[in-house]
Design a protein around this motif. Structure first.
Motif, PDB file in Angstrom:
ATOM      1  N   SER A  61       6.480   1.959  11.490  1.00 15.06           N
ATOM      2  CA  SER A  61       5.717   2.116  12.822  1.00 15.06           C
ATOM      3  C   SER A  61       6.690   2.060  13.973  1.00 15.06           C
ATOM      4  O   SER A  61       6.218   2.495  15.109  1.00 15.06           O
ATOM      5  CB  SER A  61       4.788   1.066  12.991  1.00 15.06           C
ATOM      6  N   TYR A 115       0.764  -1.123  -0.172  1.00 18.70           N
ATOM      7  CA  TYR A 115       0.011   0.036   0.145  1.00 18.70           C
ATOM      8  C   TYR A 115       0.802   1.429  -0.187  1.00 18.70           C
ATOM      9  O   TYR A 115       0.542   2.305  -0.111  1.00 18.70           O
ATOM     10  CB  TYR A 115      -1.016  -0.107   1.092  1.00 18.70           C
ATOM     11  N   ILE A 116       2.242   1.287   0.225  1.00 21.61           N
ATOM     12  CA  ILE A 116       3.188   2.152   0.067  1.00 21.61           C
ATOM     13  C   ILE A 116       3.996   1.732  -1.126  1.00 21.61           C
ATOM     14  O   ILE A 116       4.872   0.619  -0.755  1.00 21.61           O
ATOM     15  CB  ILE A 116       4.026   2.498   1.303  1.00 21.61           C
ATOM     16  N   ASN A 164      -4.442   7.926   6.217  1.00 25.07           N
ATOM     17  CA  ASN A 164      -3.994   8.460   7.620  1.00 25.07           C
ATOM     18  C   ASN A 164      -4.471   9.953   7.938  1.00 25.07           C
ATOM     19  O   ASN A 164      -4.839  10.425   8.754  1.00 25.07           O
ATOM     20  CB  ASN A 164      -2.380   8.686   7.689  1.00 25.07           C
ATOM     21  N   CYS A 172       8.056   8.130   9.689  1.00 26.06           N
ATOM     22  CA  CYS A 172       7.980   6.793   9.505  1.00 26.06           C
ATOM     23  C   CYS A 172       9.114   6.463   8.171  1.00 26.06           C
ATOM     24  O   CYS A 172       9.210   5.279   7.981  1.00 26.06           O
ATOM     25  CB  CYS A 172       6.658   6.069   8.744  1.00 26.06           C
ATOM     26  N   PHE A 221      -3.662  -1.776  12.637  1.00 20.68           N
ATOM     27  CA  PHE A 221      -3.239  -0.564  12.903  1.00 20.68           C
ATOM     28  C   PHE A 221      -3.758   0.762  12.292  1.00 20.68           C
ATOM     29  O   PHE A 221      -3.692   1.725  12.938  1.00 20.68           O
ATOM     30  CB  PHE A 221      -1.471  -0.813  12.393  1.00 20.68           C
ATOM     31  N   GLY A 262       7.274  -2.920  12.187  1.00 23.76           N
ATOM     32  CA  GLY A 262       6.969  -1.679  11.263  1.00 23.76           C
ATOM     33  C   GLY A 262       6.638  -2.293   9.949  1.00 23.76           C
ATOM     34  O   GLY A 262       7.226  -3.503   9.667  1.00 23.76           O
ATOM     35  N   VAL A 263       5.802  -1.667   8.934  1.00 27.83           N
ATOM     36  CA  VAL A 263       5.583  -2.262   7.591  1.00 27.83           C
ATOM     37  C   VAL A 263       6.552  -2.517   6.667  1.00 27.83           C
ATOM     38  O   VAL A 263       6.511  -3.011   5.754  1.00 27.83           O
ATOM     39  CB  VAL A 263       4.207  -1.980   6.959  1.00 27.83           C
ATOM     40  N   ASN A 304      -1.963   3.626  14.324  1.00 31.66           N
ATOM     41  CA  ASN A 304      -1.913   5.044  13.394  1.00 31.66           C
ATOM     42  C   ASN A 304      -2.366   6.221  14.023  1.00 31.66           C
ATOM     43  O   ASN A 304      -1.873   7.383  14.094  1.00 31.66           O
ATOM     44  CB  ASN A 304      -1.939   4.721  12.025  1.00 31.66           C
ATOM     45  N   TYR A 330       0.422  -4.718  17.016  1.00 33.22           N
ATOM     46  CA  TYR A 330      -1.090  -4.520  16.476  1.00 33.22           C
ATOM     47  C   TYR A 330      -2.018  -5.420  17.081  1.00 33.22           C
ATOM     48  O   TYR A 330      -1.992  -5.915  18.199  1.00 33.22           O
ATOM     49  CB  TYR A 330      -1.298  -4.355  15.209  1.00 33.22           C
ATOM     50  N   TYR A 359       4.390  12.814  10.633  1.00 33.41           N
ATOM     51  CA  TYR A 359       4.252  11.437  10.935  1.00 33.41           C
ATOM     52  C   TYR A 359       4.679  10.582   9.865  1.00 33.41           C
ATOM     53  O   TYR A 359       5.599   9.614  10.049  1.00 33.41           O
ATOM     54  CB  TYR A 359       2.800  10.952  11.284  1.00 33.41           C
TER      55      TYR A 359
END
Ligand code: GLN
Length: 349
Positions: free
Chosen positions: A99, A62-63, A201, A229, A131, A294-295, A150, A277, A225
């Motif tokens: 994260s 998703y990123i 977000n 990250c 999250f 973290g992702v 988040n 999470y 934020y």
């Protein structure tokens, strides 16, 4: 030699003798039940060999940047409270902290406001949801939930003081650097990739504004934020950040007290509640160590008074936690008797 000079030299020697050992003691505060280095080395090697070929999980996508990262990268680092460093695999690769940054912004917010204010303005209840959950913000009585999801993390970032967004961001980055014991840098491509896609977000931040649970301009807070990250760390730097928590807030490499000693238990308790999470409960059951994922594929776990283990391997499970990192840490923690809830972790036979 004059008598005064002799007396001065004598005083200097006595003072130095008094200071040096106590400093050395304070900084080599290795737990008496910490395992021996050869044992740790052997266990880390076993874990590396055992899980290296594991193909479970999938990179975050998703990123967009994260989908491109080589999924075979795999690094393990341990840093102890007396600053012994043990590394294996891809430990120089700089990945985005994602994260895991939330832990250290929480530490900075507590530094500025004290734990009571942070608890009141954010909270520390597990959400039991993903999250980035929107329903959690609606349903949780505090709306923010805790500093490691988040919504709560964006609200925590919004607590950091500064005359403008740049000043706040620079303060956060400098603080992370002190915790790591060396300057850290933004990975600009990660930041751009997430900033272009972080509508979820932004929605969380606006929802918090509806409940009066964000404490600066919402979109500025999301932007800071997103930058936090996107800070790059390698496994060794991440392990050192964890070891600073394990060592009562004193960075074991620099000897600097960078997080207040009295804040550390709050941070570790929050990590236990929500560090992984909605699989934090299962993690506490199986591993029994405060940790944060973290992702980007990193996880750091803290063995208080002993040290920290950081593992980097990009493929994630459904909850967003690195599959290999969880397996390695579980294996190592079990073999080394790190589980906090086990009385044998403090030497009881
Ligand atoms: N920057 C990511 C996000 O906001 C961090 C999430 C994570 O690591 N779980 O979605």
């Amino acid at each position: 030699m004059s008598r005064t000079l002799v007396r001065n030299i004598f005083v200097v020697v006595i003072v130095a003798a008094a200071i040096v050992p106590s400093r050395a003691l304070a900084q080599t505060s290795l737990s008496p039940v910490a395992p021996r280095r050869e044992v740790v080395e052997a266990v880390v090697r076993e874990a590396y060999d055992k899980f290296r070929g594991d193909t479970g999980g999938k990179n975050a996508d998703y990123i967009p940047y994260l989908a491109q990262v080589d999924s075979k990268l795999f690094g393990i680092a341990i840093v102890t409270t007396d600053n012994q460093v043990l590394t294996l695999g891809d430990v120089n690769y700089s990945f985005s902290i994602q994260s895991i940054s939330k832990v250290f912004t929480l530490a900075l917010a507590m530094e500025e406001l004290g734990p009571d204010k942070v608890f009141q303005q954010i909270g520390s209840e597990p959400t039991g949801r993903a999250f980035n959950s929107v329903p959690a913000v609606v349903d949780m009585p505090t709306h923010t939930g805790n500093p490691l999801v988040n919504a709560g993390a964006i609200a925590t970032t919004s607590l950091i003081s500064g005359k403008d967004a740049d000043e706040k961001w620079n303060k956060i980055l400098a603080f992370y650097g002190k915790v790591a014991g060396e300057q850290l840098k933004l990975i600009d491509d990660v930041y751009k990739s997430e900033a272009a896609t972080n509508t979820g977000n932004k929605a969380l931040a606006m929802l918090l504004a509806k409940y009066d649970r964000i404490y600066s301009e919402p979109f500025d807070s999301v932007d800071i934020y997103t930058k936090q990250c996107s800070v790059g760390v390698n496994a060794s730097q991440l392990a050192r950040m964890g070891a600073t928590l394990a060592n009562n807030g004193v960075n074991p490499a620099t000897g600097e007290q960078v997080i207040k000693r009295e804040d550390v238990p709050y941070i570790l308790a929050t990590m236990t509640m929500a560090g992984l999470y909605d699989s934090s409960g299962g993690w506490a059951w199986h591993v029994g160590l405060p940790a944060k994922s973290g992702v980007g594929g990193g996880i750091v776990a803290i063995a208080p008074g002993k040290g920290a283990i950081a593992v980097f391997a990009p493929p994630l499970d459904e909850a967003g936690n690195s599959v290999k990192a969880q397996k390695v840490i579980e294996y190592v923690a079990q073999k080394l008797n790190y589980n906090l809830y086990s009385p044998s972790s403090v030497g009881l036979k």
